[in-house]
Design a protein around this motif. Structure first.
Motif: not given
Length: 419
Positions: A81-89
């Protein structure tokens, strides 16, 4: 150091990459007005900002606690989930940098985290009270407060300078700008570097490497500070041009007023743990200072485009992060596909940016064009990994007008390829 798994290591590295993009994306917050008024040379300005960003990262961890403990519920949040958040950011940061728009790295990270958390665990994963009181309300209040303060501060500086002559006054305020720019850089380090500290700490807790409610370890603080400092030194020249020349024409008195007002707002919010946007604060202060001089104007067409980007930041980053989280549910294959997509998109955006280079040699040129709206730009990344190649060859002229004019002596690109 805590036990780090492979996936957790990838998440930490990606978080530091985001921190790096945050640095060069937000250099304009501290140094755009200083560079545009000639108070400091461009390379000197970004070097100074980088050092003070590093120092600021060690001054507080209150904002990091808001990210790691307050915004989303730690239970059920996995490293994916953290990884996915960073991709968008990261992708939103790079897209807005490409078109030269000052948007919020902070809100890109918040949007990414919210989108990924909701996709993973539903709406209950987000703490609505924290979102409203420590993210959304400061996002609205910060540019207004900083803008009003800067407008009145600019008026005062001009009144105080009447008796000493305009040239003498301007010279004195150039020196004041250097000090106030340093204060903004310090404030940026205390607020923005902490967001990466918070996201890494949250990932460590989610991966079982840290106990719940733990504060950021020292190595996290150091690495986040270094990453944002390196990014700052790279300089976000496209956004510096917009902030320094695109919103309004600033004199040294106005630059001093804008930077001092923005620094006061950012430092106050950092002390309270509010995760506000330094971009919103500094942009509001620049516009307020522009209105603080008699005859001063704000280019509202540019400001409107910037406001649109601000409004899109949270939902756009959330959408991309939610899609990335869904893709990673397939396991290792999904994680690999998202990684390839992220790297490919970053490379494509960088290659597009090379068509019209903006750097320290032409950042203060007066022939800059206004940046375009990024309303449809998010479509370039909200596609499956197989679409990465298409991003590099997409005709973005139809959706994103060129953010800057071509460098001096450089032949403009053909309309079909210009960005």
């Amino acid at each position: 150091m805590e036990h780090i798994t492979l996936l957790l290591g990838i998440v930490i590295i990606t978080a530091l990459v985001f921190d790096f993009t945050n640095g060069f994306h937000d250099t304009a917050n501290a140094m755009a007005t200083t560079i545009s008024t000639g108070a400091l040379k461009p390379k000197t300005a970004v070097a100074m900002s980088a050092v003070l960003n590093l120092v600021g990262a060690f001054m507080s961890v209150e904002v990091a606690k808001t990210i790691s403990k307050g915004l989303v519920n730690e239970e059920g949040i996995q490293p994916e989930v953290i990884y996915a958040a960073l991709v968008g950011a990261i992708l939103w940061n790079l897209l807005t940098w490409l078109v030269g728009l000052p948007s919020s790295s902070s809100h890109a990270l918040m949007g990414g985290l919210i989108g990924a958390a909701v996709a993973s665990a539903g709406l209950g994963a987000v703490n609505g009270g924290t979102l409203v009181t420590k993210v959304l309300l400061p996002a609205v209040a910060a540019p207004i407060v900083a803008g009003v303060a800067a407008m009145f501060a600019a008026k005062v500086t001009y009144k105080l300078g009447r008796n000493v002559g305009e040239k003498t006054s301007a010279k004195g305020y150039r020196a004041g700008q250097i000090a106030s720019a340093g204060l903004v850089s310090l404030a940026h380090g205390t607020n923005d570097a902490q967001k990466t500290m918070g996201i890494i700490t949250l990932a460590l807790i989610a991966g079982g490497a840290l106990a719940p409610d733990a504060d950021p370890p020292v190595w996290v603080i150091v690495s986040a500070g270094v990453a944002i400092a390196l990014g700052t030194y790279l300089g976000g020249w496209r956004i510096i041009r917009t902030m320094g020349k695109g919103l309004t024409d600033l004199q040294p008195q106005q630059g001093f007023a804008a930077q001092t007002s923005a620094a006061a707002v950012i430092l106050s919010s950092s002390n309270l743990g509010f995760s506000l946007s330094t971009t919103h604060s500094c942009s509001g202060a620049v516009m307020g200072a522009g209105l603080g001089r008699k005859g001063g104007v704000v280019r509202w067409s540019t400001a409107t485009r910037m406001f649109v980007a601000w409004g899109l930041t949270l939902p756009a980053a959330a959408l991309v992060s939610a899609l990335a989280e869904l893709a990673m549910r397939t396991g290792g294959v999904g994680v690999a596909a998202v990684t390839v997509f992220l790297v490919g998109s970053c490379v494509a955006i960088w290659l597009i940016s090379r068509r019209q280079v903006v750097d320290h040699t032409n950042v203060t040129d007066d022939d800059a064009e206004e940046p375009g709206v990024v309303t449809t730009a998010i479509a370039a990344v909200a596609v499956p990994p197989a679409g990465v190649a298409a991003v590099a060859g997409t005709d973005l002229k139809a959706t994103i007008p060129a953010p800057v004019a071509h460098a001096a002596g450089e032949t403009p690109a053909a309309p079909a390829a210009a960005v």
